[in-house]
Design a protein around this motif. Structure first.
Motif, PDB file in Angstrom:
ATOM      1  N   ARG A   1       0.822  -1.211   0.000  1.00 13.34           N
ATOM      2  CA  ARG A   1       0.000   0.000   0.000  1.00 13.34           C
ATOM      3  C   ARG A   1       0.858   1.264   0.000  1.00 13.34           C
ATOM      4  O   ARG A   1       0.390   2.328  -0.414  1.00 13.34           O
ATOM      5  N   ARG A   2       2.087   1.143   0.437  1.00 14.60           N
ATOM      6  CA  ARG A   2       3.022   2.276   0.413  1.00 14.60           C
ATOM      7  C   ARG A   2       3.747   2.374  -0.940  1.00 14.60           C
ATOM      8  O   ARG A   2       4.671   3.166  -1.102  1.00 14.60           O
ATOM      9  N   ASN A   3       3.326   1.534  -1.910  1.00 15.78           N
ATOM     10  CA  ASN A   3       3.908   1.516  -3.262  1.00 15.78           C
ATOM     11  C   ASN A   3       5.400   1.208  -3.236  1.00 15.78           C
ATOM     12  O   ASN A   3       6.186   1.746  -4.029  1.00 15.78           O
ATOM     13  N   ILE A   4       5.786   0.346  -2.315  1.00 15.76           N
ATOM     14  CA  ILE A   4       7.169  -0.132  -2.249  1.00 15.76           C
ATOM     15  C   ILE A   4       7.199  -1.566  -2.760  1.00 15.76           C
ATOM     16  O   ILE A   4       6.402  -2.406  -2.346  1.00 15.76           O
ATOM     17  N   ASP A   5       8.115  -1.844  -3.682  1.00 20.14           N
ATOM     18  CA  ASP A   5       8.204  -3.176  -4.276  1.00 20.14           C
ATOM     19  C   ASP A   5       8.487  -4.212  -3.195  1.00 20.14           C
ATOM     20  O   ASP A   5       9.349  -4.015  -2.326  1.00 20.14           O
ATOM     21  N   VAL A   6       7.778  -5.333  -3.256  1.00 25.60           N
ATOM     22  CA  VAL A   6       7.946  -6.361  -2.230  1.00 25.60           C
ATOM     23  C   VAL A   6       7.663  -7.728  -2.843  1.00 25.60           C
ATOM     24  O   VAL A   6       6.819  -7.856  -3.742  1.00 25.60           O
ATOM     25  N   PHE A   7       8.403  -8.735  -2.385  1.00 26.58           N
ATOM     26  CA  PHE A   7       8.132 -10.114  -2.788  1.00 26.58           C
ATOM     27  C   PHE A   7       8.197 -10.999  -1.556  1.00 26.58           C
ATOM     28  O   PHE A   7       9.069 -10.820  -0.694  1.00 26.58           O
ATOM     29  N   LEU A   8       7.301 -11.933  -1.491  1.00 22.19           N
ATOM     30  CA  LEU A   8       7.164 -12.827  -0.335  1.00 22.19           C
ATOM     31  C   LEU A   8       7.283 -14.268  -0.785  1.00 22.19           C
ATOM     32  O   LEU A   8       6.781 -14.636  -1.856  1.00 22.19           O
TER      33      LEU A   8
END
Length: 393
Positions: free
Chosen positions: A376-383
């Motif tokens: 939601r903070r528009n930060i790229d993330v992968f889990l």
């Protein structure tokens, strides 16, 4: 037995080929295509083609309607109309089955018809029929697997070649494995549909696709992620899984990391792998083509042959009251992000390796909540979940 096929795309054409080429003694002796429902501008191309659905519904010779159009509408309406006219229906349409399985079965029962959907989950893999067979004896407490061949192809090629996600996705689209809009495959919606259907049958309940079901796809994976996982001794797969304990169950679609010796790590190309665990059979799994013209058509024709032979499938009421609870198991996760997420992880053990957080023994609901906050903070993330786990005490 005379049948009508709704739609003549890839899968519909496959059904036509198997029946018209007289594949096998049972097919040649018992099945005949009377109608193929198509768009009006296609009718002149084949004497079997029709654009008049009422003609099919009102023809008493038609015993089976094969729905292979895809999508939610008009597929739902046409399935209900066929069942209401006392016609048996078989379908490969996982999206419409996942949302309407209870209604379809009710309408079928009210009109002395049958509704079968083997090919909706796992394509050519005989998954539904064997899940039903296991349930005649066992209680099933878990389901998991690689339910989507497109995502498996993308991850497999990235692992083998080191190519970027964008390049391999384009290759998958060129090969016909991925649609122009690949969202259903890469964001987990296709797996969600298939896991919903499997859970409905396994637990005799009704779970509809929706935002409350945890999903995290592979859209954000990079070739650097793949290499990092390889360096750590892992292979990544997009997995759907559910676990039941008493009146609670978990449901999640997420990337999962396996050691090279684990079965899931060895499922290559666009193959599927699905499995269950029962109280007497133990672990039981199936591997094969999960999609494609002829594998999916093969499963559809198997359902038609069951109808011709008056073979009953397991009857479910889909009325078991269960509570969705994704805190049932504690798992280890790897999260890649440039954000500082340490404040979210208060009370959890974790280490940081560059942009990769290794988090120990956190429940799935909490982990997905943290990742959703980062997104939601528009930060790229992968889990990615690590396949080893233990049950919460």
């Amino acid at each position: 037995m005379k049948i009508a096929i709704l739609g003549h795309g890839t899968v519909g054409s496959g059904v036509s080929k198997i029946i018209q080429n007289r594949q096998g003694d049972l097919v040649s002796n018992s099945l005949e295509i009377k109608y193929i429902y198509v768009r009006p501008n296609k009718v002149a191309e084949n004497p079997l083609f029709t654009a008049d659905y009422d003609q099919i519904l009102n023809d008493d010779e038609v015993e089976v309607v094969v729905e292979v159009m895809g999508g939610l509408e008009p597929a739902k309406t046409m399935i209900i109309q066929a069942l209401s006219h006392g016609k048996n229906v078989v379908t490969a349409n996982k999206a419409v089955v996942a949302r309407n399985i209870v209604e379809f079965n009710q309408v079928a029962n009210q009109n002395n018809a049958r509704f079968y959907f083997e090919s909706a989950v796992g394509g050519g893999i005989p998954w539904i029929i064997n899940l039903e067979r296991a349930l005649r004896i066992d209680q099933i407490d878990s389901i998991h697997g690689i339910f989507n061949g497109t995502s498996n192809y993308i991850l497999d090629v990235m692992t083998k070649t080191g190519a970027s996600f964008a390049d391999v996705l384009k290759e998958a689209q060129d090969l016909g494995y991925a649609e122009a809009d690949p969202s259903a495959d890469i964001d987990g919606y296709d797996i969600e549909n298939k896991l919903c259907i499997s859970v409905d049958i396994a637990y005799n309940t009704f779970v509809q696709p929706g935002d409350e079901l945890l999903k995290f796809g592979i859209r954000n994976i990079t070739d650097q992620d793949i290499q990092y996982f390889k360096d750590q001794g892992w292979v990544v797969k997009l997995i759907g899984r559910s676990f039941r304990k008493d009146n609670r169950f978990s449901f999640v679609v997420e990337p999962t990391l396996y050691s090279p010796g684990e079965i899931e790590a060895g499922i290559h190309n666009n193959y599927n792998y699905v499995g269950l665990r029962g109280n007497t059979i133990g672990k039981l799994s199936f591997n094969g083509q999960g999609a494609g013209e002829l594998p999916t058509a093969h499963a559809l024709v198997q359902d038609i042959l069951d109808l011709a032979a008056h073979t009953s499938h397991l009857y479910r009421e889909f009325d078991q009251p269960l509570t969705l609870d994704n805190s049932l198991k504690l798992k280890n996760y790897v999260v890649r992000t440039s954000a500082d997420i340490s404040t979210y992880l208060a009370g959890y053990e974790f280490t940081k390796d560059g942009n990769y957080y290794h988090i120990d023994q956190i429940d799935t609901a909490k982990m997905h909540h943290i990742v959703a906050e980062i997104d939601r903070r528009n930060i790229d993330v992968f889990l990615a979940c690590i396949s080893r786990h233990r049950t919460r005490v």
